[in-house]
Motif scaffolding. Sequence first.
Motif, PDB file in Angstrom:
ATOM      1  N   GLN A 117       0.739  -1.262   0.113  1.00  0.00           N
ATOM      2  CA  GLN A 117      -0.219   0.012  -0.047  1.00  0.00           C
ATOM      3  C   GLN A 117       0.953   1.288   0.009  1.00  0.00           C
ATOM      4  O   GLN A 117       0.774   2.297  -0.832  1.00  0.00           O
ATOM      5  N   TRP A 118       2.073   1.158   1.050  1.00  0.00           N
ATOM      6  CA  TRP A 118       2.732   2.325   1.061  1.00  0.00           C
ATOM      7  C   TRP A 118       3.545   2.639  -0.269  1.00  0.00           C
ATOM      8  O   TRP A 118       3.854   3.747  -0.653  1.00  0.00           O
ATOM      9  N   GLU A 119       4.124   1.452  -0.758  1.00  0.00           N
ATOM     10  CA  GLU A 119       4.904   1.497  -2.230  1.00  0.00           C
ATOM     11  C   GLU A 119       3.748   2.199  -3.345  1.00  0.00           C
ATOM     12  O   GLU A 119       4.554   2.969  -3.967  1.00  0.00           O
ATOM     13  N   GLU A 120       3.019   1.638  -3.458  1.00  0.00           N
ATOM     14  CA  GLU A 120       1.886   2.292  -4.457  1.00  0.00           C
ATOM     15  C   GLU A 120       1.578   3.736  -4.138  1.00  0.00           C
ATOM     16  O   GLU A 120       1.828   4.587  -5.105  1.00  0.00           O
ATOM     17  N   GLU A 121       1.695   4.246  -2.854  1.00  0.00           N
ATOM     18  CA  GLU A 121       1.267   5.638  -2.593  1.00  0.00           C
ATOM     19  C   GLU A 121       2.512   6.506  -2.637  1.00  0.00           C
ATOM     20  O   GLU A 121       2.130   7.331  -3.507  1.00  0.00           O
ATOM     21  N   TYR A 122       3.635   6.134  -2.478  1.00  0.00           N
ATOM     22  CA  TYR A 122       4.830   6.659  -2.711  1.00  0.00           C
ATOM     23  C   TYR A 122       5.155   6.810  -4.297  1.00  0.00           C
ATOM     24  O   TYR A 122       5.309   7.921  -4.665  1.00  0.00           O
ATOM     25  N   TYR A 123       4.860   5.782  -4.825  1.00  0.00           N
ATOM     26  CA  TYR A 123       4.985   5.879  -6.263  1.00  0.00           C
ATOM     27  C   TYR A 123       4.203   6.744  -7.018  1.00  0.00           C
ATOM     28  O   TYR A 123       4.408   7.638  -7.836  1.00  0.00           O
ATOM     29  N   ARG A 124       2.973   6.771  -6.395  1.00  0.00           N
ATOM     30  CA  ARG A 124       1.691   7.777  -7.250  1.00  0.00           C
ATOM     31  C   ARG A 124       2.365   9.044  -6.934  1.00  0.00           C
ATOM     32  O   ARG A 124       2.223  10.064  -7.916  1.00  0.00           O
ATOM     33  N   MET A 125       2.644   9.499  -5.782  1.00  0.00           N
ATOM     34  CA  MET A 125       3.095  10.728  -5.482  1.00  0.00           C
ATOM     35  C   MET A 125       4.297  11.214  -6.294  1.00  0.00           C
ATOM     36  O   MET A 125       4.521  12.337  -7.014  1.00  0.00           O
ATOM     37  N   MET A 126       5.099  10.340  -6.528  1.00  0.00           N
ATOM     38  CA  MET A 126       6.512  10.658  -7.394  1.00  0.00           C
ATOM     39  C   MET A 126       6.179  10.692  -8.918  1.00  0.00           C
ATOM     40  O   MET A 126       6.412  11.548  -9.515  1.00  0.00           O
ATOM     41  N   ALA A 127       5.191   9.857  -9.327  1.00  0.00           N
ATOM     42  CA  ALA A 127       4.816   9.914 -10.883  1.00  0.00           C
ATOM     43  C   ALA A 127       4.128  10.955 -10.996  1.00  0.00           C
ATOM     44  O   ALA A 127       4.121  11.654 -12.158  1.00  0.00           O
ATOM     45  N   ALA A 128       3.305  11.723 -10.087  1.00  0.00           N
ATOM     46  CA  ALA A 128       2.409  12.735 -10.383  1.00  0.00           C
ATOM     47  C   ALA A 128       3.317  13.997 -10.293  1.00  0.00           C
ATOM     48  O   ALA A 128       2.681  15.068 -10.244  1.00  0.00           O
ATOM     49  N   LEU A 129       4.346  13.841  -9.689  1.00  0.00           N
ATOM     50  CA  LEU A 129       5.412  15.001  -9.225  1.00  0.00           C
ATOM     51  C   LEU A 129       4.906  15.767  -8.089  1.00  0.00           C
ATOM     52  O   LEU A 129       5.168  16.872  -8.105  1.00  0.00           O
ATOM     53  N   ASP A 130       4.068  15.158  -7.502  1.00  0.00           N
ATOM     54  CA  ASP A 130       3.440  15.888  -6.174  1.00  0.00           C
ATOM     55  C   ASP A 130       4.855  15.879  -5.088  1.00  0.00           C
ATOM     56  O   ASP A 130       4.707  17.002  -4.190  1.00  0.00           O
ATOM     57  N   PHE A 131       5.659  14.825  -5.034  1.00  0.00           N
ATOM     58  CA  PHE A 131       6.753  14.944  -4.080  1.00  0.00           C
ATOM     59  C   PHE A 131       7.792  14.100  -4.612  1.00  0.00           C
ATOM     60  O   PHE A 131       7.543  13.153  -5.480  1.00  0.00           O
ATOM     61  N   LEU A 132       8.934  14.829  -4.682  1.00  0.00           N
ATOM     62  CA  LEU A 132      10.162  13.944  -5.177  1.00  0.00           C
ATOM     63  C   LEU A 132      11.230  13.875  -3.567  1.00  0.00           C
ATOM     64  O   LEU A 132      11.374  15.000  -3.153  1.00  0.00           O
ATOM     65  N   PRO A 133      11.738  12.747  -3.474  1.00  0.00           N
ATOM     66  CA  PRO A 133      12.645  12.463  -2.287  1.00  0.00           C
ATOM     67  C   PRO A 133      13.949  13.307  -2.765  1.00  0.00           C
ATOM     68  O   PRO A 133      14.183  13.614  -3.941  1.00  0.00           O
ATOM     69  N   ASN A 134      15.011  13.424  -1.665  1.00  0.00           N
ATOM     70  CA  ASN A 134      16.050  13.956  -2.045  1.00  0.00           C
ATOM     71  C   ASN A 134      17.147  13.455  -2.869  1.00  0.00           C
ATOM     72  O   ASN A 134      16.961  12.292  -3.271  1.00  0.00           O
ATOM     73  N   SER A 135      18.152  14.138  -3.472  1.00  0.00           N
ATOM     74  CA  SER A 135      18.835  13.278  -4.246  1.00  0.00           C
ATOM     75  C   SER A 135      19.634  11.860  -3.541  1.00  0.00           C
ATOM     76  O   SER A 135      19.837  10.963  -4.482  1.00  0.00           O
ATOM     77  N   PRO A 136      20.069  12.139  -2.341  1.00  0.00           N
ATOM     78  CA  PRO A 136      20.692  10.687  -1.967  1.00  0.00           C
ATOM     79  C   PRO A 136      19.733   9.614  -2.054  1.00  0.00           C
ATOM     80  O   PRO A 136      20.090   8.501  -2.502  1.00  0.00           O
ATOM     81  N   THR A 137      18.435   9.958  -1.720  1.00  0.00           N
ATOM     82  CA  THR A 137      17.538   8.667  -1.930  1.00  0.00           C
ATOM     83  C   THR A 137      17.153   8.213  -3.251  1.00  0.00           C
ATOM     84  O   THR A 137      17.261   6.985  -3.589  1.00  0.00           O
ATOM     85  N   LEU A 138      16.903   9.157  -4.280  1.00  0.00           N
ATOM     86  CA  LEU A 138      16.914   8.725  -5.633  1.00  0.00           C
ATOM     87  C   LEU A 138      18.155   8.136  -6.075  1.00  0.00           C
ATOM     88  O   LEU A 138      18.094   7.219  -6.852  1.00  0.00           O
ATOM     89  N   MET A 139      19.195   8.391  -5.771  1.00  0.00           N
ATOM     90  CA  MET A 139      20.467   7.721  -6.217  1.00  0.00           C
ATOM     91  C   MET A 139      20.812   6.490  -5.525  1.00  0.00           C
ATOM     92  O   MET A 139      21.440   5.552  -6.351  1.00  0.00           O
ATOM     93  N   ASN A 140      20.324   6.305  -4.229  1.00  0.00           N
ATOM     94  CA  ASN A 140      20.737   4.917  -3.472  1.00  0.00           C
ATOM     95  C   ASN A 140      19.619   4.058  -3.137  1.00  0.00           C
ATOM     96  O   ASN A 140      19.932   2.774  -3.045  1.00  0.00           O
ATOM     97  N   ALA A 141      18.438   4.566  -3.098  1.00  0.00           N
ATOM     98  CA  ALA A 141      17.385   3.579  -2.722  1.00  0.00           C
ATOM     99  C   ALA A 141      17.364   2.481  -3.553  1.00  0.00           C
ATOM    100  O   ALA A 141      17.204   2.606  -4.785  1.00  0.00           O
ATOM    101  N   GLY A 142      17.297   1.326  -2.990  1.00  0.00           N
ATOM    102  CA  GLY A 142      17.287   0.044  -3.816  1.00  0.00           C
ATOM    103  C   GLY A 142      18.707  -0.761  -4.282  1.00  0.00           C
ATOM    104  O   GLY A 142      18.733  -1.363  -5.382  1.00  0.00           O
ATOM    105  N   ARG A 143      19.551   0.163  -4.014  1.00  0.00           N
ATOM    106  CA  ARG A 143      21.100  -0.223  -4.808  1.00  0.00           C
ATOM    107  C   ARG A 143      21.854  -0.859  -3.754  1.00  0.00           C
ATOM    108  O   ARG A 143      21.542  -0.508  -2.236  1.00  0.00           O
ATOM    109  N   GLU A 144      22.943  -1.395  -3.745  1.00  0.00           N
ATOM    110  CA  GLU A 144      23.778  -1.902  -2.888  1.00  0.00           C
ATOM    111  C   GLU A 144      24.565  -0.867  -2.533  1.00  0.00           C
ATOM    112  O   GLU A 144      25.080   0.157  -3.094  1.00  0.00           O
ATOM    113  N   LEU A 145      24.679  -0.873  -0.887  1.00  0.00           N
ATOM    114  CA  LEU A 145      25.425   0.180  -0.431  1.00  0.00           C
ATOM    115  C   LEU A 145      27.038  -0.070  -0.490  1.00  0.00           C
ATOM    116  O   LEU A 145      27.206  -1.258  -0.367  1.00  0.00           O
TER     117      LEU A 145
END
Length: 89
Positions: free
Chosen positions: A61-89
């Motif tokens: 549910q939260w994945e879909e809500e978060y995706y919806r906010m980003m796809a609608a350009l209502d909210f975009l996280p900061n650069s470190p989140t966009l660069m690193n989320a879901g990648r190996e650290l």
Amino acid sequence: MDSSRMKPQLSENALRVLEKRYFRKDIDGNVTESGEELFRRVANNVSLAERLYGKAERCRQWEEEYYRMMAALDFLPNSPTLMNAGREL
């Protein structure tokens, strides 16, 4: 709105910035993900916090809500989140 059908409407300039800074690339520097895939990767990773601090069944549910906010350009996280989320650290 069903976010599984929602596609980000990104300008050419936005796509250039995302491609240069945030999209995954292969070893040769070729882009390997789209705007939708970037937003899905980030939304999925951020929603995993529900497993640790909330109710695991609410992750999707939260994945879909978060995706919806980003796809609608209502909210975009900061650069470190966009660069690193879901990648190996």
